[in-house]
Motif scaffolding. Sequence first.
Motif, PDB file in Angstrom:
ATOM      1  N   VAL A  63      16.797  46.165  79.456  1.00  0.00           N
ATOM      2  CA  VAL A  63      15.753  45.197  79.806  1.00  0.00           C
ATOM      3  C   VAL A  63      16.219  44.296  80.948  1.00  0.00           C
ATOM      4  O   VAL A  63      15.505  44.092  81.943  1.00  0.00           O
ATOM      5  CB  VAL A  63      15.368  44.344  78.584  1.00  0.00           C
ATOM      6  CG1 VAL A  63      14.435  43.197  79.004  1.00  0.00           C
ATOM      7  CG2 VAL A  63      14.695  45.197  77.524  1.00  0.00           C
ATOM      8  N   VAL A  64      17.430  43.760  80.834  1.00  0.00           N
ATOM      9  CA  VAL A  64      17.917  42.821  81.845  1.00  0.00           C
ATOM     10  C   VAL A  64      18.086  43.507  83.196  1.00  0.00           C
ATOM     11  O   VAL A  64      17.643  42.988  84.232  1.00  0.00           O
ATOM     12  CB  VAL A  64      19.249  42.190  81.396  1.00  0.00           C
ATOM     13  CG1 VAL A  64      19.812  41.312  82.512  1.00  0.00           C
ATOM     14  CG2 VAL A  64      19.049  41.363  80.131  1.00  0.00           C
ATOM     15  N   GLU A  65      18.724  44.667  83.210  1.00  0.00           N
ATOM     16  CA  GLU A  65      18.975  45.337  84.488  1.00  0.00           C
ATOM     17  C   GLU A  65      17.678  45.760  85.159  1.00  0.00           C
ATOM     18  O   GLU A  65      17.543  45.662  86.379  1.00  0.00           O
ATOM     19  CB  GLU A  65      19.891  46.537  84.266  1.00  0.00           C
ATOM     20  CG  GLU A  65      21.318  46.134  83.891  1.00  0.00           C
ATOM     21  CD  GLU A  65      22.235  47.329  83.723  1.00  0.00           C
ATOM     22  OE1 GLU A  65      21.720  48.472  83.672  1.00  0.00           O
ATOM     23  OE2 GLU A  65      23.466  47.127  83.654  1.00  0.00           O
ATOM     24  N   SER A  66      16.696  46.195  84.359  1.00  0.00           N
ATOM     25  CA  SER A  66      15.403  46.558  84.924  1.00  0.00           C
ATOM     26  C   SER A  66      14.685  45.332  85.475  1.00  0.00           C
ATOM     27  O   SER A  66      14.095  45.377  86.563  1.00  0.00           O
ATOM     28  CB  SER A  66      14.548  47.242  83.864  1.00  0.00           C
ATOM     29  OG  SER A  66      13.267  47.555  84.382  1.00  0.00           O
ATOM     30  N   TYR A  67      14.757  44.238  84.735  1.00  0.00           N
ATOM     31  CA  TYR A  67      14.097  43.004  85.187  1.00  0.00           C
ATOM     32  C   TYR A  67      14.732  42.479  86.475  1.00  0.00           C
ATOM     33  O   TYR A  67      14.029  42.072  87.412  1.00  0.00           O
ATOM     34  CB  TYR A  67      14.168  41.939  84.098  1.00  0.00           C
ATOM     35  CG  TYR A  67      13.662  40.599  84.547  1.00  0.00           C
ATOM     36  CD1 TYR A  67      12.295  40.366  84.687  1.00  0.00           C
ATOM     37  CD2 TYR A  67      14.543  39.563  84.850  1.00  0.00           C
ATOM     38  CE1 TYR A  67      11.824  39.131  85.116  1.00  0.00           C
ATOM     39  CE2 TYR A  67      14.084  38.330  85.280  1.00  0.00           C
ATOM     40  CZ  TYR A  67      12.720  38.120  85.416  1.00  0.00           C
ATOM     41  OH  TYR A  67      12.256  36.897  85.856  1.00  0.00           O
ATOM     42  N   LEU A  68      16.065  42.479  86.546  1.00  0.00           N
ATOM     43  CA  LEU A  68      16.743  41.983  87.745  1.00  0.00           C
ATOM     44  C   LEU A  68      16.453  42.862  88.952  1.00  0.00           C
ATOM     45  O   LEU A  68      16.444  42.388  90.090  1.00  0.00           O
ATOM     46  CB  LEU A  68      18.256  41.915  87.503  1.00  0.00           C
ATOM     47  CG  LEU A  68      18.727  40.897  86.462  1.00  0.00           C
ATOM     48  CD1 LEU A  68      20.243  40.913  86.353  1.00  0.00           C
ATOM     49  CD2 LEU A  68      18.237  39.494  86.798  1.00  0.00           C
ATOM     50  N   GLU A  69      16.207  44.127  88.706  1.00  0.00           N
ATOM     51  CA  GLU A  69      15.918  45.042  89.808  1.00  0.00           C
ATOM     52  C   GLU A  69      14.469  44.952  90.274  1.00  0.00           C
ATOM     53  O   GLU A  69      14.191  44.977  91.475  1.00  0.00           O
ATOM     54  CB  GLU A  69      16.230  46.475  89.396  1.00  0.00           C
ATOM     55  CG  GLU A  69      16.000  47.501  90.512  1.00  0.00           C
ATOM     56  CD  GLU A  69      16.393  48.899  90.106  1.00  0.00           C
ATOM     57  OE1 GLU A  69      16.152  49.839  90.882  1.00  0.00           O
ATOM     58  OE2 GLU A  69      16.952  49.066  88.999  1.00  0.00           O
ATOM     59  N   ASN A  70      13.534  44.826  89.321  1.00  0.00           N
ATOM     60  CA  ASN A  70      12.116  44.892  89.659  1.00  0.00           C
ATOM     61  C   ASN A  70      11.373  43.575  89.534  1.00  0.00           C
ATOM     62  O   ASN A  70      10.264  43.439  90.068  1.00  0.00           O
ATOM     63  CB  ASN A  70      11.420  45.939  88.770  1.00  0.00           C
ATOM     64  CG  ASN A  70      12.044  47.315  88.918  1.00  0.00           C
ATOM     65  OD1 ASN A  70      12.248  47.778  90.030  1.00  0.00           O
ATOM     66  ND2 ASN A  70      12.353  47.967  87.795  1.00  0.00           N
TER      67      ASN A  70
ATOM     68  N   PRO B 176       8.415  42.169  83.632  1.00  0.00           N
ATOM     69  CA  PRO B 176       8.722  42.379  82.215  1.00  0.00           C
ATOM     70  C   PRO B 176       8.768  43.875  81.900  1.00  0.00           C
ATOM     71  O   PRO B 176       8.063  44.672  82.522  1.00  0.00           O
ATOM     72  CB  PRO B 176       7.560  41.683  81.495  1.00  0.00           C
ATOM     73  CG  PRO B 176       7.035  40.696  82.483  1.00  0.00           C
ATOM     74  CD  PRO B 176       7.217  41.328  83.824  1.00  0.00           C
ATOM     75  N   VAL B 177       9.581  44.251  80.936  1.00  0.00           N
ATOM     76  CA  VAL B 177       9.815  45.655  80.636  1.00  0.00           C
ATOM     77  C   VAL B 177       9.254  45.982  79.256  1.00  0.00           C
ATOM     78  O   VAL B 177       9.532  45.280  78.279  1.00  0.00           O
ATOM     79  CB  VAL B 177      11.326  45.981  80.672  1.00  0.00           C
ATOM     80  CG1 VAL B 177      11.547  47.487  80.539  1.00  0.00           C
ATOM     81  CG2 VAL B 177      11.949  45.470  81.963  1.00  0.00           C
ATOM     82  N   GLY B 178       8.475  47.053  79.165  1.00  0.00           N
ATOM     83  CA  GLY B 178       7.886  47.457  77.905  1.00  0.00           C
ATOM     84  C   GLY B 178       8.718  48.510  77.190  1.00  0.00           C
ATOM     85  O   GLY B 178       9.589  49.155  77.773  1.00  0.00           O
ATOM     86  N   SER B 179       8.444  48.693  75.925  1.00  0.00           N
ATOM     87  CA  SER B 179       9.222  49.625  75.110  1.00  0.00           C
ATOM     88  C   SER B 179       9.070  51.063  75.588  1.00  0.00           C
ATOM     89  O   SER B 179      10.023  51.839  75.569  1.00  0.00           O
ATOM     90  CB  SER B 179       8.794  49.511  73.646  1.00  0.00           C
ATOM     91  OG  SER B 179       7.396  49.760  73.520  1.00  0.00           O
TER      92      SER B 179
ATOM     93  N   SER C  75       1.771  39.708  79.532  1.00  0.00           N
ATOM     94  CA  SER C  75       2.340  41.050  79.518  1.00  0.00           C
ATOM     95  C   SER C  75       2.840  41.401  78.125  1.00  0.00           C
ATOM     96  O   SER C  75       3.264  40.540  77.358  1.00  0.00           O
ATOM     97  CB  SER C  75       3.506  41.136  80.517  1.00  0.00           C
ATOM     98  OG  SER C  75       4.214  42.348  80.378  1.00  0.00           O
ATOM     99  N   ALA C  76       2.766  42.706  77.815  1.00  0.00           N
ATOM    100  CA  ALA C  76       3.296  43.177  76.540  1.00  0.00           C
ATOM    101  C   ALA C  76       4.783  43.453  76.633  1.00  0.00           C
ATOM    102  O   ALA C  76       5.433  43.720  75.619  1.00  0.00           O
ATOM    103  CB  ALA C  76       2.564  44.452  76.121  1.00  0.00           C
TER     104      ALA C  76
END
Length: 362
Positions: free
Chosen positions: A35-42, A45-48, A83-84
């Motif tokens: 979740v963190v790495e995806s958020y810092l890159e994009n 918010p990241v979904g399941s 966001s979900a």
Amino acid sequence: MAGLAVCERSFYILFMAGPNVNELSERARDVFRTVVESYLENGEPVGSRTISKMSGLSLSPASIRNVMQDLEELSLLAAPHTSAGRMPTETGLRLFVDGMMQAGRLTAAEQQAIESQSKADGPVEEAVANTTAALSGLSACAGIVHVSKREPVLNQFGFVSLSEQRALAVLVGSDGTVENRIVDLPHPVPASTLNEAANYISRRLSGLTLEQATARLQEEIGHGQAALDAAAQDLIARGLATWSRDNAARPVLIVRGQANLLDETAAADLERVRLLLGELEGKEEIAQLLDHARDARATKIFIGSENKLFSLSGSSVIAAPYHDGDGQVVGVVGVIGPTRLNYARVVPMVDFTAKTLSKLVS
């Protein structure tokens, strides 16, 4: 963030809030990291479902949602109402930075971009500012450098008449720098007095700082050892005083690259950017913040509301001290940007810039 070396925890830990990394299960750590790495890159918010496709965790979206809910209850993740998906909280970012972050390495081109600015001809202050600008460009943040006030050490001194009541004072420092200041005179001063004053400073005050030179002048005048007439004494005192006042008022904080804060993501968060740009105007407050990094062993990271100054804009500061040849801290360099920084990439940039500036001022 494949291909990054594991952080050796050389980065200074500001404080730890919430659970320790070791208190999380392996499954929770894997989901949290993703979740963190995806958020810092994009920056989103990241979904399941996204996590299940990209992480290789072999977990169903439902299982991932359960883990994310647990992480949210630990205040490590948050779910924006629009966001979900989930995004890390400031507490979560601190946990990630201190206990899980993988630090990258600068490329040869990035190192060259920083080092080349420190080797350019010109005053040291200009090289420091240009090096900070290079850091700003590479990190896509605002670059900041806090320069300690250092009085020049006198080597040679001269006066040039500009008019009957104005003279140009020329100071050559022990480091070879040459600076000019205009000195106002209460009455006309002949060329012979200008020469007498300049010769006295070069002969008797060379090798001293401005403060030391002023003290010696007053001492020698008080003991009748100056061998100067009243006009020359006044001229020297005015020249030294002009330099001392200017040095005390000289800005000690340089900010470069504020425009980097207005990137393509700024439109969605204009209020935060407006607050941050306003906070950057408070140079005295920023200098005080950077002072907290002077005693750090290495790079220090302030995330969001951990520092009062940037609590409104939710910005992060990454800073590191740099040293002179004697190992004394002479300044702090760093960057300011949104909490959604690529910490793994920017931290080593700041660290390398601090080491480059240390070489410059040694």
